[in-house]
Design a protein around this motif. Structure first.
Motif, mmCIF file in Angstrom:
data_model
loop_
_atom_site.group_PDB
_atom_site.id
_atom_site.type_symbol
_atom_site.label_atom_id
_atom_site.label_comp_id
_atom_site.label_asym_id
_atom_site.label_seq_id
_atom_site.Cartn_x
_atom_site.Cartn_y
_atom_site.Cartn_z
ATOM 1 N N LEU A 40 -38.402 -49.073 -5.913
ATOM 2 C CA LEU A 40 -38.890 -48.649 -7.101
ATOM 3 C C LEU A 40 -37.938 -47.459 -7.522
ATOM 4 O O LEU A 40 -37.390 -47.265 -8.699
ATOM 5 N N VAL A 41 -38.066 -46.239 -6.786
ATOM 6 C CA VAL A 41 -37.347 -44.855 -6.967
ATOM 7 C C VAL A 41 -35.656 -45.247 -7.135
ATOM 8 O O VAL A 41 -35.267 -44.917 -8.020
ATOM 9 N N GLY A 42 -35.311 -46.290 -6.215
ATOM 10 C CA GLY A 42 -33.878 -46.637 -6.541
ATOM 11 C C GLY A 42 -33.719 -47.412 -7.714
ATOM 12 O O GLY A 42 -32.303 -46.895 -8.616
ATOM 13 N N LEU A 43 -34.640 -48.144 -8.452
ATOM 14 C CA LEU A 43 -34.343 -48.800 -9.828
ATOM 15 C C LEU A 43 -34.605 -47.623 -10.697
ATOM 16 O O LEU A 43 -33.850 -47.780 -11.797
ATOM 17 N N LEU A 44 -35.682 -46.808 -10.523
ATOM 18 C CA LEU A 44 -35.943 -45.570 -11.616
ATOM 19 C C LEU A 44 -34.526 -44.777 -11.853
ATOM 20 O O LEU A 44 -34.189 -44.224 -12.813
ATOM 21 N N LEU A 45 -33.713 -44.544 -10.644
ATOM 22 C CA LEU A 45 -32.567 -43.629 -10.803
ATOM 23 C C LEU A 45 -31.291 -44.872 -10.890
ATOM 24 O O LEU A 45 -30.179 -44.191 -10.434
ATOM 25 N N ASP A 46 -31.291 -46.101 -11.257
ATOM 26 C CA ASP A 46 -30.431 -47.106 -11.455
ATOM 27 C C ASP A 46 -29.041 -46.052 -12.052
ATOM 28 O O ASP A 46 -29.253 -46.021 -13.168
ATOM 29 N N VAL A 47 -27.903 -46.212 -11.529
ATOM 30 C CA VAL A 47 -26.744 -45.646 -12.141
ATOM 31 C C VAL A 47 -25.840 -46.516 -12.862
ATOM 32 O O VAL A 47 -25.087 -46.262 -13.773
ATOM 33 N N GLU A 48 -26.275 -47.928 -12.500
ATOM 34 C CA GLU A 48 -25.321 -48.985 -13.428
ATOM 35 C C GLU A 48 -25.785 -49.358 -14.726
ATOM 36 O O GLU A 48 -25.067 -49.640 -15.689
ATOM 37 N N ASP A 49 -27.267 -49.198 -14.974
ATOM 38 C CA ASP A 49 -27.788 -49.787 -16.395
ATOM 39 C C ASP A 49 -29.207 -49.168 -16.616
ATOM 40 O O ASP A 49 -30.102 -49.164 -15.886
ATOM 41 N N THR A 56 -38.243 -50.358 -15.722
ATOM 42 C CA THR A 56 -38.926 -49.893 -14.516
ATOM 43 C C THR A 56 -40.069 -48.845 -14.854
ATOM 44 O O THR A 56 -41.248 -48.719 -14.219
ATOM 45 N N ALA A 57 -39.535 -47.878 -15.495
ATOM 46 C CA ALA A 57 -40.633 -46.608 -15.667
ATOM 47 C C ALA A 57 -41.617 -47.204 -16.445
ATOM 48 O O ALA A 57 -42.907 -46.741 -16.545
ATOM 49 N N GLU A 58 -41.251 -48.135 -17.545
ATOM 50 C CA GLU A 58 -42.201 -48.678 -18.349
ATOM 51 C C GLU A 58 -43.432 -49.211 -17.372
ATOM 52 O O GLU A 58 -44.646 -49.349 -17.718
ATOM 53 N N ALA A 59 -42.877 -50.265 -16.761
ATOM 54 C CA ALA A 59 -43.758 -51.143 -15.835
ATOM 55 C C ALA A 59 -44.565 -50.107 -15.014
ATOM 56 O O ALA A 59 -45.973 -50.536 -14.764
ATOM 57 N N LEU A 60 -44.123 -49.256 -14.325
ATOM 58 C CA LEU A 60 -44.852 -48.134 -13.698
ATOM 59 C C LEU A 60 -45.767 -47.494 -14.429
ATOM 60 O O LEU A 60 -47.380 -47.209 -14.069
ATOM 61 N N ALA A 61 -45.413 -46.892 -15.538
ATOM 62 C CA ALA A 61 -46.338 -46.492 -16.500
ATOM 63 C C ALA A 61 -47.428 -47.186 -16.857
ATOM 64 O O ALA A 61 -48.737 -46.824 -16.876
ATOM 65 N N THR A 89 -38.219 -42.742 -22.262
ATOM 66 C CA THR A 89 -38.179 -43.740 -23.175
ATOM 67 C C THR A 89 -39.186 -44.729 -22.634
ATOM 68 O O THR A 89 -39.957 -45.279 -23.217
ATOM 69 N N GLY A 90 -38.842 -45.103 -21.297
ATOM 70 C CA GLY A 90 -39.912 -46.182 -20.702
ATOM 71 C C GLY A 90 -41.355 -45.798 -20.653
ATOM 72 O O GLY A 90 -42.159 -46.500 -20.913
ATOM 73 N N VAL A 91 -41.696 -44.449 -20.351
ATOM 74 C CA VAL A 91 -43.081 -43.951 -20.305
ATOM 75 C C VAL A 91 -43.509 -44.014 -22.050
ATOM 76 O O VAL A 91 -44.611 -44.494 -22.141
ATOM 77 N N HIS A 92 -42.427 -43.807 -22.993
ATOM 78 C CA HIS A 92 -43.046 -44.126 -24.315
ATOM 79 C C HIS A 92 -43.330 -45.175 -24.525
ATOM 80 O O HIS A 92 -44.235 -45.599 -25.444
ATOM 81 N N ASP A 93 -42.634 -46.245 -23.927
ATOM 82 C CA ASP A 93 -42.640 -47.556 -24.538
ATOM 83 C C ASP A 93 -43.892 -47.950 -23.959
ATOM 84 O O ASP A 93 -44.779 -48.860 -24.696
ATOM 85 N N ALA A 94 -44.425 -47.621 -22.725
ATOM 86 C CA ALA A 94 -45.761 -48.105 -22.363
ATOM 87 C C ALA A 94 -46.989 -47.493 -22.866
ATOM 88 O O ALA A 94 -47.915 -47.979 -23.116
ATOM 89 N N LEU A 95 -46.692 -46.230 -23.599
ATOM 90 C CA LEU A 95 -47.753 -45.460 -24.410
ATOM 91 C C LEU A 95 -47.970 -46.241 -25.892
ATOM 92 O O LEU A 95 -48.814 -45.784 -26.231
ATOM 93 N N VAL A 96 -47.053 -46.913 -26.520
ATOM 94 C CA VAL A 96 -47.269 -47.817 -27.431
ATOM 95 C C VAL A 96 -48.530 -48.339 -27.676
ATOM 96 O O VAL A 96 -49.199 -48.671 -28.518
ATOM 97 N N GLU A 97 -48.725 -49.336 -26.472
ATOM 98 C CA GLU A 97 -49.966 -49.857 -26.227
ATOM 99 C C GLU A 97 -51.086 -49.267 -25.418
ATOM 100 O O GLU A 97 -50.878 -49.723 -24.068
ATOM 101 N N PRO A 98 -51.590 -48.088 -25.665
ATOM 102 C CA PRO A 98 -52.438 -47.356 -24.988
ATOM 103 C C PRO A 98 -53.556 -48.216 -24.035
ATOM 104 O O PRO A 98 -53.940 -47.855 -23.254
ATOM 105 N N ASP A 99 -53.880 -49.483 -24.560
ATOM 106 C CA ASP A 99 -55.024 -50.189 -23.929
ATOM 107 C C ASP A 99 -54.474 -50.567 -22.420
ATOM 108 O O ASP A 99 -55.583 -50.573 -21.724
#
Length: 135
Positions: A40-49, A56-61, A89-99
């Protein structure tokens, strides 16, 4: 490791960005498993995309566990400016639906006492993102 977990860990190193995104989503609920955490840390720091980092940040948040948010914090402490933007941005995406999201501020307060300085620094950054998202 279990079959599904093993397949998701393998998908984390796929050359396909869409498979890496899927792996990030599938692994988020296993953030407390060392093999999954490393992937997961590798995916969070993905250099290609950036989509891999963001989703991944959204899913973890969305998972919202201390283990999941700790991984975002570790990545935030290591990330370059571009990656940081997509983590946020991923964290913000997760916060859109606070439930669906635990109180990230409460999790970050727990992580503020983590023995790892990078986690404390990253948690402070995530906490600021969460406050900014509510404004």
């Amino acid at each position: 490791m279990m079959g599904g977990l093993e397949a998701a860990v393998a998908g984390a190193s796929s050359p396909s960005w869409s498979q890496r995104v899927r792996a990030g989503r599938d692994l988020a609920s296993f953030a407390d498993v060392p093999e999954a955490a490393e992937a997961l840390v590798g995916l969070l720091l993905d250099v290609e995309d950036a989509a891999v980092t963001r989703q991944t940040a959204e899913a973890l948040a969305r998972a919202g566990t201390v283990a999941a948010v700790r991984l975002i914090a570790l990545a935030a402490a290591e990330a370059d400016d571009h990656q940081t933007d997509w983590l946020q941005t991923g964290v913000h995406d997760a916060l859109v639906e606070p439930d669906d999201v635990l109180d990230l501020a409460a999790v970050c307060r727990q992580l503020a006492r983590d023995p790892n300085e990078a986690v404390r620094r990253g948690a402070a950054e995530i906490s600021a993102w969460a406050v900014g998202a509510k404004c």
